[in-house]
Scaffold this motif. Structure first.
Motif, short mmCIF file in Angstrom:
data_model
loop_
_atom_site.label_atom_id
_atom_site.label_comp_id
_atom_site.label_asym_id
_atom_site.label_seq_id
_atom_site.Cartn_x
_atom_site.Cartn_y
_atom_site.Cartn_z
N ARG A 1 0.84 -1.18 0.00
CA ARG A 1 0.00 0.00 0.00
C ARG A 1 0.88 1.24 0.00
NH1 ARG A 1 -2.98 3.16 3.24
NH2 ARG A 1 -1.67 2.76 5.02
N PRO A 2 0.64 2.16 -0.93
CA PRO A 2 1.44 3.38 -0.89
C PRO A 2 1.10 4.17 0.37
CG PRO A 2 -0.31 3.57 -2.53
CD PRO A 2 -0.38 2.18 -2.00
N ILE A 3 2.06 4.91 0.84
CA ILE A 3 1.79 5.72 2.01
C ILE A 3 1.12 7.00 1.56
CG2 ILE A 3 2.86 6.96 3.93
CD1 ILE A 3 3.34 4.04 4.21
N VAL A 4 -0.10 7.11 1.86
CA VAL A 4 -0.81 8.34 1.52
C VAL A 4 -1.57 8.81 2.73
CG1 VAL A 4 -1.15 8.25 -0.97
CG2 VAL A 4 -2.55 6.82 0.53
N GLY A 5 -1.46 10.05 2.99
CA GLY A 5 -2.15 10.59 4.14
C GLY A 5 -1.72 9.83 5.36
N GLU B 1 -7.99 7.48 -6.23
CA GLU B 1 -6.54 7.42 -6.00
C GLU B 1 -5.90 8.79 -6.11
OE1 GLU B 1 -5.50 2.79 -7.04
OE2 GLU B 1 -5.04 4.33 -8.53
N LYS B 2 -6.44 9.59 -7.01
CA LYS B 2 -5.91 10.94 -7.14
C LYS B 2 -6.07 11.72 -5.84
CE LYS B 2 -6.73 12.35 -11.66
NZ LYS B 2 -7.56 13.20 -12.53
N MET B 3 -7.11 11.39 -5.09
CA MET B 3 -7.30 12.07 -3.81
C MET B 3 -6.54 11.37 -2.69
SD MET B 3 -11.30 13.21 -3.76
CE MET B 3 -12.04 11.82 -4.58
N VAL C 1 -10.56 1.68 2.55
CA VAL C 1 -11.73 2.16 3.28
C VAL C 1 -11.28 3.16 4.36
CG1 VAL C 1 -13.57 1.50 4.85
CG2 VAL C 1 -13.06 0.09 2.86
N GLN C 2 -10.15 2.78 4.94
CA GLN C 2 -9.53 3.63 5.93
C GLN C 2 -9.30 5.06 5.43
OE1 GLN C 2 -8.42 2.40 8.74
NE2 GLN C 2 -6.56 3.38 9.33
N ASP C 3 -8.68 5.15 4.26
CA ASP C 3 -8.42 6.47 3.67
C ASP C 3 -9.73 7.20 3.42
OD1 ASP C 3 -5.72 5.79 3.52
OD2 ASP C 3 -5.94 4.99 1.49
N TYR D 1 -12.13 13.74 5.37
CA TYR D 1 -13.10 14.43 6.21
C TYR D 1 -13.82 15.53 5.46
CZ TYR D 1 -10.30 12.22 9.89
OH TYR D 1 -9.64 11.32 10.66
N PRO D 2 -15.08 15.78 5.85
CA PRO D 2 -15.82 16.86 5.19
C PRO D 2 -15.17 18.21 5.45
CG PRO D 2 -17.19 15.72 6.82
CD PRO D 2 -15.84 15.12 6.91
#
Ligand code: ADP
Ligand code: MG
Length: 755
Positions: free
Chosen positions: A7-11, A44-46, A51-53, A58-59
C-alpha cells in the motif's frame, strides 16, 4: 517492524484498519463497494486507496438539511421574497414529461433537452424542470417518492424548482442527502462532493464497528468519544455537538499518535545509545564558578535551562536538547555553562556556528566571559580541578594554515578544551581526543547530517556526545516539541532585566528616509552607532532595490560625509569582514552598512539604531532577528523599517496587505513568540513542517497553533505511556503500537540519530 505492505503511504492512517470491506472489491466473493471500481482513478488521485483512507477524507463543512419544507410553505416564499433560498421537500412525482428539444437561447443554432414535471405533497404541488438530463425522466416516473432539494426560482412569475437534486425513498433506506446534516467534501474535477457522500454512506453502512486503539482509561481521562462514533459522526452527525465531539477525538488521535511516535523514537534512542555521564556541577566546579563570576545575575529562565542541561548531561544517555530563546535572551551563557560541564569532566566541547562572523563573535564573547571568571592566562592553572582556565580556539575556513595545524594538533591531543568554529569543524581532518558536547547554534541553518557528522567526531570508545541546539526562532513549545520531536526543549522566554524596549517605526518613502537619517545622526552625535541594512549586496538592473555596496558609497559621500561609514557583506574576504566588524565593535566606524550577514549573533551593545531598507523584502522572523542586533546595551534604541511599497493599497492587494501586516507586527511588539505566531499564520504551518516533515506523518485536522493545549496533553500522556511501556508491548497498547507504526512512514521510527 510491521510487515512491508504494498500500500502506498498516503495521508495518515488511523488504525486499526476497518475490516470486512475492500474499497475496490473485485471478483464474485470480494465484499467490495460495487460503485468504486470505476471511480478508482478519481479516488486514488485524492489519495484514497482503502476504506480507511476514505473514512479519513473528512468533510470540509456540513450543511444543515434537517428541515423539510412543505410545498405550501414554500409557496409563501414568493410573496415573502425568499426566492433563491435552498429548500428540501419530501414529495411524490405527479407528472413527468418526455424530454423535448428546444432551442438553446444561449447558443444560437443549438438545442437542449427540457424535462418538465410536477411534484406534490399533501399541501400542494410545484413545477420542476431540468435541462439536458434525460436520465431524470427515466428515474422519476409518476408515483415515485423522493426527497427534492435545491434552490427556489420562478418562471414567468410561477414558482418552480430548477434542476433540483433528489434522492429516492426506498423502504429500509435512510436518506443521506436530505432530512439531516450532510457533509460537504473537498471534491475534485472527477468526483463531486455528492458522489463522495454516497460512497461514504455505503461504506459506513457496510463496515463493522471501527476498533478503538486508545485504552479506555485514557479515553475517559481526556473525555473523548470512541473512534467508531467519531468517524461516523464526523461524516453524518445528528447535530452540531456530534461534529464538535468527533473533531475533538480525531484531532486528539492525530496529535497523540504523532507524539507517541516521537516520544517512542526519542526513548529508543536514549536506551540504545551510550552517552557520557558527566559529573554533576558542584559549587566549586568550573561551570558554577563561571556563573558566580558573571557580571550579571542569570535570569530565571537561564537558571532553569542550565539546570535542565546539567540534569541531562549527568545521565547515561546523550542529551538532545534545544534551547530556544528570544533574541538577546542570553543563550550563549547557557551554552558556555554546558561546555564547562563537559570540560570539568576532562573532556572537550565544540560550538558550531553557521557563519564566520558569528563564530568569531562567539569566540570573542566566550573568551571575555572566561577571562572574567578564570583570568586570561591559560598557563596559570595551579589547581586544574578548580582554577583551570579552559583553552579555547577558533577554527574557520579562513584560519591560516600554520595556525590551523596547531589547532588540529591541540584538538587531537586534548590540549584544546573548547573549539569554536563554522562548518570547518566537521571537516575530515578534525579529530577530537574526546568530544563530549557539541553546541550547534542557530540550528535552522544546519542539517541533521552536519550534526551527525559532528557527533561522529567524538573520540574512540567514548559514548555519544551530548548535543545542545540553540535557536533564536521563538516558536511555542507545543510546536517545538512537534517539529523538533525528539529533542527536549528549554525556553528562554525572558530578557535580562534592564533591557529597554526598542522603539520601532515603519517609514514610508523618501521623506521618512530623511527623518531616519536624522535619527542616525543624532544618535551618533550622542556617542552611539548605527546599522543600515539592505536586502541586496550589489546593484541589480532587474530591480529598483537599493544595495549595500551602492548605498554605502552614497551614504558616505552624500548623507554622512562627516561620519565614518563601514561596509560588511557576505561576499567579502573573511579578513576584510572581520576588520569591518572589528572597526565597528571598537567604535572606529559610526555607521555600518550591511546585508543580512549580521542577522544573527552580532553583539555590539553600543549600537542603538538600525535602519532596514526595503524592509518589505524580509520575512518576519528575519526582521525580528535583525532588530535584535540593537537594544543590547543600556541605551534607548530605535529601529526603522523603511519601505517604498505603498501600504495604502493594502485593501486592494493581498500581497501589500501581507507586507503591511508584517511590518506593523514587528513595529508593534518585540515579543518573538507573538511574532512567530503571526509568521506561522502568514506562511502557513505546512511550510514550517515542510522543512522538517520528512519522516513525519501528515496532520489533517490539527492546527498546531490552535491546538497547543491538546498537543501538550497528548505529549504528556504519550510520555507517561512510554515511561511505563517503552516498547508498547502491553496488551492494552497493542493497537496503539500498530497505529503508530502505520502512521509513521517506513523506517521513520527506526531513525537512530536525528535531532
Ligand atoms: P542571544 O540569546 O541572542 O544569543 P546572547 O547570549 O548573545 O543572546 O546575549 C545577549 C547579551 O546579553 C550579551 O551581551 C550577554 O552578555 C548579555 N546577557 C546574557 N545574560 C544576561 C543576564 N542574565 N543579565 C544581563 N545581561 C545578560
Ligand atoms: Mg546568540
Amino acid at each position: 517492524m510491521p510487515q512491508a505492505t504494498t500500500r502506498p503511504i498516503v495521508g495518515e492512517v488511523v488504525g486499526p484498519r476497518p475490516t470486512g470491506l475492500e474499497l475496490f472489491g473485485r471478483g464474485p466473493r470480494a465484499r467490495g463497494l460495487e460503485a468504486t471500481a470505476a471511480r478508482r482513478p478519481a479516488l486514488e488521485k485524492m489519495g484514497i486507496v482503502s476504506v480507511q483512507d476514505l473514512l479519513q477524507h473528512y468533510p470540509r463543512r456540513h450543511v444543515d438539511r434537517t428541515k423539510l419544507h412543505t410545498i405550501a410553505e414554500i409557496a409563501h416564499a414568493v410573496t415573502e421574497g425568499t426566492v433563491g433560498q435552498e429548500v428540501q421537500i419530501h414529495a411524490t412525482v405527479d407528472q413527468m414529461s418526455k424530454p423535448v428539444r428546444i432551442p438553446n437561447k444561449k447558443k444560437p443554432r443549438s438545442t437542449r433537452t427540457l424535462i418538465k414535471g410536477r411534484i406534490k405533497d399533501e399541501t400542494g404541488s410545484i413545477d420542476v424542470t431540468w435541462f439536458n438530463q434525460e436520465w431524470v425522466a427515466r428515474k422519476l416516473t409518476p408515483g415515485t417518492q423522493g426527497f427534492f432539494y435545491g434552490r427556489l426560482g420562478t418562471f414567468r412569475g410561477k414558482l418552480q424548482m430548477t434542476a433540483p437534486r433528489f434522492e429516492l425513498v426506498k423502504t429500509g433506506h435512510e436518506p443521506f442527502n436530505v432530512g439531516r446534516i450532510i457533509p460537504i467534501y473537498p471534491a475534485t474535477a472527477d468526483m463531486t462532493s455528492d458522489q463522495i457522500r454516497k460512497l461514504m454512506w455505503d461504506s459506513m453502512n457496510r463496515i463493522g464497528e471501527v476498533l478503538d486503539p486508545l485504552p479506555d482509561e485514557i479515553r475517559r481521562e481526556v473525555h473523548l468519544i470512541s473512534r467508531n462514533d467519531a468517524l461516523r459522526n464526523i461524516h453524518f452527525p445528528d447535530d452540531a455537538e456530534d461534529v464538535f465531539k468527533a473533531r475533538a477525538r480525531l484531532i486528539f488521535d492525530e496529535v497523540f499518535t504523532l507524539q507517541l511516535g516521537l516520544v517512542y523514537r526519542k526513548r529508543k534512542l536514549e536506551l540504545s545509545v551510550r552517552g557520557i555521564p558527566h559529573p554533576e556541577p558542584k559549587a566549586d566546579s568550573l561551570p558554577e564558578i563561571f556563573v558566580a563570576e558573571l557580571p550579571f545575575e542569570l535570569t530565571k529562565a537561564q537558571r532553569k535551562a542550565c539546570e535542565e542541561v546539567a540534569s541531562d548531561m549527568t545521565k547515561s544517555y546523550p542529551m538532545h536538547r534545544l534551547v530556544e530563546g528570544e533574541v538577546g535572551s542570553g543563550k550563549t551563557v547557557v551554552a558556555v555553562y554546558a561546555c564547562l560541564i563537559a570540560i570539568a569532566g576532562k573532556r572537550q566541547a565544540a560550538i558550531m556556528a553557521p557563519t564566520e562572523v558569528l563564530a568569531e563573535q562567539h569566540h570573542l564573547t566566550v573568551n571575555e566571559l572566561l577571562d572574567r571568571a578564570f583570568g586570561a592566562d591559560e598557563a596559570r592553572n595551579l589547581f586544574a580541578d578548580v582554577s583551570k582556565r579552559p583553552v579555547v580556539r577558533l577554527l574557520t575556513g579562513s584560519t591560516p594554515a600554520a595556525q590551523r595545524e596547531e589547532i588540529l594538533d591541540g584538538v587531537a591531543s586534548g590540549n584544546i578544551d573548547l573549539l569554536i568554529g563554522t562548518h570547518a569543524l566537521i571537516q575530515e581532518q578534525v579529530a577530537f581526543q574526546n568530544l563530549a558536547l557539541a553546541v550547534v547554534d542557530e540550528q535552522h541553518r544546519f542539517g541533521v547530517h552536519q550534526r551527525k557528522a559532528l557527533m561522529d567526531k567524538a573520540g574512540e570508545d567514548a559514548g555519544s556526545p551530548d548535543i545542545l541546539v540553540m535557536t533564536a526562532t521563538p516558536i511555542p513549545r507545543s510546536l517545538a516539541v512537534t517539529i523538533y520531536g525528539d529533542l527536549d526543549v528549554s525556553i528562554l522566554d525572558e530578557l535580562p532585566r534592564g533591557r529597554r524596549p526598542i522603539a520601532t517605526r515603519v517609514a514610508l518613502g523618501e521623506k521618512d528616509r530623511r527623518a531616519a537619517y536624522d535619527v542616525i545622526r543624532s544618535q551618533v552625535t550622542a556617542g552611539r552607532q548605527a546599522f543600515v541594512v539592505y536586502a541586496l549586496r550589489d546593484e541589480s538592473n532587474k530591480t529598483e532595490l537599493r544595495s549595500a555596496k551602492g548605498e554605502a558609497a552614497r551614504l558616505a559621500k552624500e548623507v554622512f560625509p562627516d561620519l565614518a561609514v563601514g561596509l560588511v557583506h557576505g561576499d567579502m574576504k573573511s579578513a576584510d569582514k572581520e576588520e569591518a566588524m572589528n572597526a565597528f565593535r571598537e567604535g572606529r566606524t559610526d555607521v555600518l552598512v550591511a546585508t543580512t550577514v549580521i542577522e544573527v549573533g552580532v553583539d555590539i551593545p553600543n549600537a542603538s539604531v538600525m535602519l532596514i531598507e526595503d524592509a518589505d523584502r524580509f520575512g518576519l522572523a528575519q526582521l525580528h532577528q535583525l532588530r535584535g542586533r540593537i537594544g543590547r546595551g543600556p541605551h534607548d534604541s530605535y529601529c526603522i523599517l523603511s519601505t517604498d511599497v505603498d501600504l495604502s493599497t493594502a485593501d486592494d492587494d493581498p500581497s501589500v496587505a501581507a507586507v503591511a501586516e508584517r511590518l506593523h507586527a514587528v513595529a508593534s511588539t518585540s515579543d518573538g513568540f507573538k511574532l512567530a505566531e503571526v509568521d506561522l499564520r502568514q506562511r502557513g504551518e505546512g511550510q514550517l513542517f515542510g522543512a522538517r516533515q520528512s519522516g513525519m506523518p501528515q496532520l489533517k485536522m490539527v492546527r498546531v497553533l490552535q491546538h497547543q493545549d491538546i498537543i501538550k496533553r497528548a505529549r504528556d500522556i504519550a510520555t507517561r505511556i512510554i515511561d511505563e511501556d517503552a516498547e508498547l508491548r502491553a496488551y492494552e497498547h497493542t493497537w496503539l503500537r500498530t497505529e503508530m507504526e502505520d502512521r509513521f512512514p517506513d523506517g521513520a521510527l527506526e531513525v537512530v540519530q536525528s535531532g
